[in-house]
Design a protein around this motif. Structure first.
Motif, PDB file in Angstrom:
ATOM      1  N   LYS A 150       0.666  -1.112   0.028  1.00 28.62           N
ATOM      2  CA  LYS A 150      -0.066   0.059   0.139  1.00 28.62           C
ATOM      3  C   LYS A 150       0.786   1.268   0.052  1.00 28.62           C
ATOM      4  O   LYS A 150       2.043   1.176   0.468  1.00 28.62           O
ATOM      5  CB  LYS A 150      -0.786   0.269   1.101  1.00 28.62           C
ATOM      6  N   VAL A 151       0.473   2.277  -0.677  1.00 26.72           N
ATOM      7  CA  VAL A 151       1.091   3.609  -0.798  1.00 26.72           C
ATOM      8  C   VAL A 151       1.455   3.986   0.829  1.00 26.72           C
ATOM      9  O   VAL A 151       2.455   4.270   1.017  1.00 26.72           O
ATOM     10  CB  VAL A 151       0.371   4.587  -1.439  1.00 26.72           C
ATOM     11  N   GLU A 152       0.493   3.936   1.729  1.00 30.62           N
ATOM     12  CA  GLU A 152       0.603   4.349   3.099  1.00 30.62           C
ATOM     13  C   GLU A 152       0.228   3.197   3.659  1.00 30.62           C
ATOM     14  O   GLU A 152      -0.610   2.731   3.517  1.00 30.62           O
ATOM     15  CB  GLU A 152      -0.074   5.717   3.460  1.00 30.62           C
ATOM     16  N   PHE A 153       0.893   3.032   4.900  1.00 31.40           N
ATOM     17  CA  PHE A 153       0.542   1.872   5.792  1.00 31.40           C
ATOM     18  C   PHE A 153       0.705   2.414   7.190  1.00 31.40           C
ATOM     19  O   PHE A 153       1.494   3.501   7.599  1.00 31.40           O
ATOM     20  CB  PHE A 153       1.233   0.533   5.456  1.00 31.40           C
ATOM     21  N   PHE A 154       0.241   1.592   8.287  1.00 30.28           N
ATOM     22  CA  PHE A 154       0.548   1.800   9.654  1.00 30.28           C
ATOM     23  C   PHE A 154       1.276   0.594  10.217  1.00 30.28           C
ATOM     24  O   PHE A 154       0.946  -0.381   9.912  1.00 30.28           O
ATOM     25  CB  PHE A 154      -0.934   2.124  10.081  1.00 30.28           C
ATOM     26  N   SER A 213       2.030   4.234  13.681  1.00 29.69           N
ATOM     27  CA  SER A 213       2.488   5.487  12.787  1.00 29.69           C
ATOM     28  C   SER A 213       2.176   5.316  11.200  1.00 29.69           C
ATOM     29  O   SER A 213       2.170   4.108  10.890  1.00 29.69           O
ATOM     30  CB  SER A 213       3.894   5.767  13.100  1.00 29.69           C
ATOM     31  N   LYS A 214       1.900   6.574  10.772  1.00 29.82           N
ATOM     32  CA  LYS A 214       1.612   6.457   9.312  1.00 29.82           C
ATOM     33  C   LYS A 214       2.863   6.538   8.556  1.00 29.82           C
ATOM     34  O   LYS A 214       3.823   7.274   8.794  1.00 29.82           O
ATOM     35  CB  LYS A 214       0.696   7.500   8.891  1.00 29.82           C
ATOM     36  N   ILE A 215       3.347   5.400   7.769  1.00 29.82           N
ATOM     37  CA  ILE A 215       4.517   5.301   6.942  1.00 29.82           C
ATOM     38  C   ILE A 215       4.387   5.456   5.620  1.00 29.82           C
ATOM     39  O   ILE A 215       3.298   4.620   5.101  1.00 29.82           O
ATOM     40  CB  ILE A 215       5.297   4.206   7.207  1.00 29.82           C
ATOM     41  N   ALA A 216       5.153   5.971   4.736  1.00 25.31           N
ATOM     42  CA  ALA A 216       4.875   5.714   3.232  1.00 25.31           C
ATOM     43  C   ALA A 216       6.373   5.859   2.684  1.00 25.31           C
ATOM     44  O   ALA A 216       7.269   6.537   3.115  1.00 25.31           O
ATOM     45  CB  ALA A 216       4.340   6.975   2.630  1.00 25.31           C
ATOM     46  N   LEU A 217       6.600   4.923   1.538  1.00 24.38           N
ATOM     47  CA  LEU A 217       8.059   4.983   1.136  1.00 24.38           C
ATOM     48  C   LEU A 217       7.910   5.868   0.103  1.00 24.38           C
ATOM     49  O   LEU A 217       6.955   6.191  -0.839  1.00 24.38           O
ATOM     50  CB  LEU A 217       8.282   3.489   0.451  1.00 24.38           C
ATOM     51  N   ILE A 218       9.054   6.956   0.066  1.00 17.35           N
ATOM     52  CA  ILE A 218       9.207   8.010  -1.020  1.00 17.35           C
ATOM     53  C   ILE A 218       9.434   7.199  -2.465  1.00 17.35           C
ATOM     54  O   ILE A 218      10.198   6.273  -2.277  1.00 17.35           O
ATOM     55  CB  ILE A 218      10.129   9.100  -0.634  1.00 17.35           C
ATOM     56  N   GLN A 219       9.075   7.716  -3.437  1.00 16.79           N
ATOM     57  CA  GLN A 219       9.443   6.962  -4.674  1.00 16.79           C
ATOM     58  C   GLN A 219      10.940   6.974  -4.964  1.00 16.79           C
ATOM     59  O   GLN A 219      11.467   7.991  -4.618  1.00 16.79           O
ATOM     60  CB  GLN A 219       8.697   7.850  -5.775  1.00 16.79           C
TER      61      GLN A 219
END
Length: 103
Positions: free
Chosen positions: A40-44, A87-93
């Motif tokens: 997922k783009v953002e995940f917890f 916490s909300k985490i997203a991997l940067i492209q």
């Protein structure tokens, strides 16, 4: 396709001279959680889970290394101060991360 993204992310991280072993361990833990969350783009995820996976025991070290990964463009991180919410985490492209590193 997603496995290629993980492989590319690890290659990028390993080539970055700023990253130490604890950064790599933390980033790898985040990548495995991302995979478990079906990319997922953002995940917890909660701090305890990430710390356990990355073998980091110090809260101070965890927060310093997370901040570095954010500042250097590897992840986006929005902390949760609730023990049950992650916490909300997203991997940067990766293309964006590479551009920042090459400057």
């Amino acid at each position: 396709m997603q496995q290629e993204k993980i492989s590319e992310a690890l290659k990028t991280a390993l080539a970055d001279s700023r990253l130490q072993g604890t950064h790599i361990s933390l980033y790898l833990a985040i990548l495995t959680i991302w995979e478990e969350k079906n990319f997922k783009v953002e995940f917890f995820s909660c701090r305890k889970n990430i710390m356990t996976r990355s073998k980091i025991r110090s809260f101070s070290t965890y927060h310093v290394k997370i901040r570095d990964l954010v500042d250097w463009g590897y992840i986006s991180y929005l902390p949760s101060y609730h023990p049950l919410e992650g916490s909300k985490i997203a991997l940067i492209q990766l293309s964006e991360s590479k551009k920042a590193y090459q400057k």
